[in-house]
Design a protein around this motif. Sequence first.
Motif, PDB file in Angstrom:
ATOM      1  N   UNK A  44       0.838  -1.199   0.000  1.00 17.74           N
ATOM      2  CA  UNK A  44       0.000   0.000   0.000  1.00 17.74           C
ATOM      3  C   UNK A  44       0.874   1.251   0.000  1.00 17.74           C
ATOM      4  N   UNK A  45       1.826   1.333   0.930  1.00 21.79           N
ATOM      5  CA  UNK A  45       2.674   2.511   1.019  1.00 21.79           C
ATOM      6  C   UNK A  45       3.506   2.732  -0.227  1.00 21.79           C
ATOM      7  N   UNK A  46       4.066   1.650  -0.754  1.00 25.43           N
ATOM      8  CA  UNK A  46       4.928   1.774  -1.929  1.00 25.43           C
ATOM      9  C   UNK A  46       4.125   2.131  -3.178  1.00 25.43           C
ATOM     10  N   UNK A  47       3.024   1.410  -3.405  1.00 24.12           N
ATOM     11  CA  UNK A  47       2.255   1.625  -4.629  1.00 24.12           C
ATOM     12  C   UNK A  47       1.608   3.007  -4.671  1.00 24.12           C
ATOM     13  N   UNK A  48       1.224   3.541  -3.514  1.00 27.02           N
ATOM     14  CA  UNK A  48       0.661   4.889  -3.500  1.00 27.02           C
ATOM     15  C   UNK A  48       1.761   5.946  -3.457  1.00 27.02           C
ATOM     16  N   UNK A  49       2.872   5.655  -2.760  1.00 23.65           N
ATOM     17  CA  UNK A  49       3.936   6.638  -2.622  1.00 23.65           C
ATOM     18  C   UNK A  49       4.833   6.768  -3.833  1.00 23.65           C
ATOM     19  N   UNK A  50       4.999   5.708  -4.630  1.00 26.14           N
ATOM     20  CA  UNK A  50       5.927   5.737  -5.755  1.00 26.14           C
ATOM     21  C   UNK A  50       5.484   6.730  -6.824  1.00 26.14           C
ATOM     22  N   UNK A  51       4.200   7.006  -6.859  1.00 27.02           N
ATOM     23  CA  UNK A  51       3.698   7.915  -7.894  1.00 27.02           C
ATOM     24  C   UNK A  51       4.185   9.339  -7.677  1.00 27.02           C
ATOM     25  N   UNK A  52       4.543   9.677  -6.426  1.00 30.84           N
ATOM     26  CA  UNK A  52       4.992  11.040  -6.129  1.00 30.84           C
ATOM     27  C   UNK A  52       6.208  11.411  -6.968  1.00 30.84           C
ATOM     28  N   UNK A  53       7.267  10.611  -6.897  1.00 33.43           N
ATOM     29  CA  UNK A  53       8.449  10.881  -7.698  1.00 33.43           C
ATOM     30  C   UNK A  53       8.278  10.480  -9.151  1.00 33.43           C
ATOM     31  N   UNK A  54       7.510   9.405  -9.402  1.00 34.86           N
ATOM     32  CA  UNK A  54       7.337   8.903 -10.772  1.00 34.86           C
ATOM     33  C   UNK A  54       6.601   9.903 -11.654  1.00 34.86           C
ATOM     34  N   UNK A  55       5.715  10.716 -11.069  1.00 34.83           N
ATOM     35  CA  UNK A  55       4.948  11.669 -11.871  1.00 34.83           C
ATOM     36  C   UNK A  55       5.845  12.632 -12.629  1.00 34.83           C
ATOM     37  N   UNK A  56       6.996  12.967 -12.052  1.00 38.95           N
ATOM     38  CA  UNK A  56       7.907  13.877 -12.750  1.00 38.95           C
ATOM     39  C   UNK A  56       8.411  13.243 -14.041  1.00 38.95           C
ATOM     40  N   UNK A  57       8.694  11.912 -14.015  1.00 36.19           N
ATOM     41  CA  UNK A  57       9.112  11.207 -15.225  1.00 36.19           C
ATOM     42  C   UNK A  57       7.932  10.939 -16.158  1.00 36.19           C
ATOM     43  N   UNK A  58       6.799  10.532 -15.574  1.00 36.27           N
ATOM     44  CA  UNK A  58       5.626  10.182 -16.378  1.00 36.27           C
ATOM     45  C   UNK A  58       5.126  11.386 -17.161  1.00 36.27           C
ATOM     46  N   UNK A  59       5.087  12.551 -16.504  1.00 38.02           N
ATOM     47  CA  UNK A  59       4.589  13.750 -17.184  1.00 38.02           C
ATOM     48  C   UNK A  59       5.487  14.120 -18.360  1.00 38.02           C
ATOM     49  N   UNK A  60       6.792  13.889 -18.232  1.00 42.99           N
ATOM     50  CA  UNK A  60       7.703  14.168 -19.348  1.00 42.99           C
ATOM     51  C   UNK A  60       7.526  13.157 -20.473  1.00 42.99           C
ATOM     52  N   UNK A  61       7.403  11.852 -20.119  1.00 36.66           N
ATOM     53  CA  UNK A  61       7.291  10.817 -21.163  1.00 36.66           C
ATOM     54  C   UNK A  61       5.987  10.911 -21.928  1.00 36.66           C
ATOM     55  N   UNK A  62       4.887  11.154 -21.210  1.00 29.71           N
ATOM     56  CA  UNK A  62       3.578  11.193 -21.854  1.00 29.71           C
ATOM     57  C   UNK A  62       3.142  12.606 -22.230  1.00 29.71           C
ATOM     58  N   UNK A  63       3.921  13.606 -21.867  1.00 30.59           N
ATOM     59  CA  UNK A  63       3.624  15.019 -22.150  1.00 30.59           C
ATOM     60  C   UNK A  63       2.227  15.386 -21.637  1.00 30.59           C
ATOM     61  N   UNK A  64       2.053  15.288 -20.340  1.00 29.83           N
ATOM     62  CA  UNK A  64       0.750  15.563 -19.722  1.00 29.83           C
ATOM     63  C   UNK A  64       0.882  16.689 -18.702  1.00 29.83           C
ATOM     64  N   UNK A  65      -0.267  17.285 -18.342  1.00 29.32           N
ATOM     65  CA  UNK A  65      -0.283  18.372 -17.380  1.00 29.32           C
ATOM     66  C   UNK A  65      -0.899  17.952 -16.059  1.00 29.32           C
TER      67      UNK A  65
END
Length: 458
Positions: free
Chosen positions: A15-36
């Motif tokens: 639970x902690x990892x799957x919900x918490x990993x998105x915090x840092x991952x969003x910086x990469x995901x937003x660049x890869x998928x070009x989202x706001x």
Amino acid sequence: MVVVALVSAISGLLYGYDTGIISGALLQISDEFTIGNGWEQVIAASILAGAVVGALTCSRLAERRGRRGTLLVVAAVFVVGTVAASLAPDPVTLSLARLVLGFAVGGATQTAPVYVAELAPTRYRGRLVLCFQIAIGVGILVATIVGASRSVDWRVAIGAAAVPAAVMLLLMLRLPESPRWLVEGGRADRAREALQRVRPRGADVSGELSSIAGLVHAESEASTRGWRGLREAWVRPALVVGCGLAVFTQLSGIEMIVYYSPTILTDSGFSDSTALRVSVALGATYLITQLIGLAIIDRVGRRRLTLVTLPGAALSLLVLGTFFVTGNSGREQVPYIVVTLVAFMAFTAGGIQLMGWLTGSEIYPLATRAAGAAAQSASLWGTNLLITLTLLTIIDTIGTGQTFWLYAGFNVVAFVFLYRRMPELTGRSLEQIETHLAEGRFRPADFARPERDGTTAR
């Protein structure tokens, strides 16, 4: 009991990892998928929408298949959802995969604490159930460290959670079913065997088994069962306290910080590396203060610990908001902002966050426990979903500092609510708690009075 606690801890870790990993991952995901910000909110919130469904669905599964059978299903879904999210080719697929993953998260948070509470001796119930909560902190810390490294691709970071999920599945195969659920289903012999497996060798479990059987019989005669039972007048005080506490664990602002602190800080002019290092500091604070809370909760008491820490959380958010409202959020003020964030995390993680899952596993009568825990989990995840879907929009509308002030106000309201409604459950067996409910004595003052058998609450 060690293996039981380990399974609970792994589910909390996921639970902690799957919900918490998105915090840092969003910086990469937003660049890869070009989202706001809009898509970022959807991706972060999709796991929470799934968690609401999982909490409600697994309540019925826990009643029909048992706590153990439900956790086996949850572990399998964890594996499937994690792999699917790591392979997602676009934001839509990623959101759908996290929706599936959320089902497992919601199911675990609803079922694992109840399972442990029903197997644990009264003396250690609080500590064993809180292994789940502590593991959430470990998961969040690991996720923030992985995110801060910036050298781990977000797909690898998300997919790594499949390993502990598979371990959880294997461990569940060797564990017994909940004795309380077995007695409720008329399988007293199997219940005795289950108790004997999690009690010291040679211990006489007849008294404990008799107490469980008597309670199950009384509840079956009263027809207070499942979701319908939650509407009974004598059960309602527990539902109000449990769901109210669940809502306020989220309105405390904890998820705002866990999910979006890097985004908030970078939008306010902080560098990516600084924002991610702050996330690691917050994750470490979360874990350390929860360990401290775990060590003292059975001596200090659930209610007292919550009421002592809530004012500190409110004050921290008030000060934090003032930095941003007055324009003192530049590079020179970074150390002070970080200290304030850490102080907030310490007060919140070491206080009200410890209670959200613990009360759901012990506050409800046996026949409504699965439904009550599900209602409480759904309240928590529903509030979390609402916060995650709206937080960045609220910040854009009223400002970062004003948003912190808003959540400081929620902490004040939480203090008033819990002071008036939350009794002290420390040192009470599940059967004693239920007796208080049945007799209409569920106010804080009622738990300060001597028990009828001469014992007193600790």
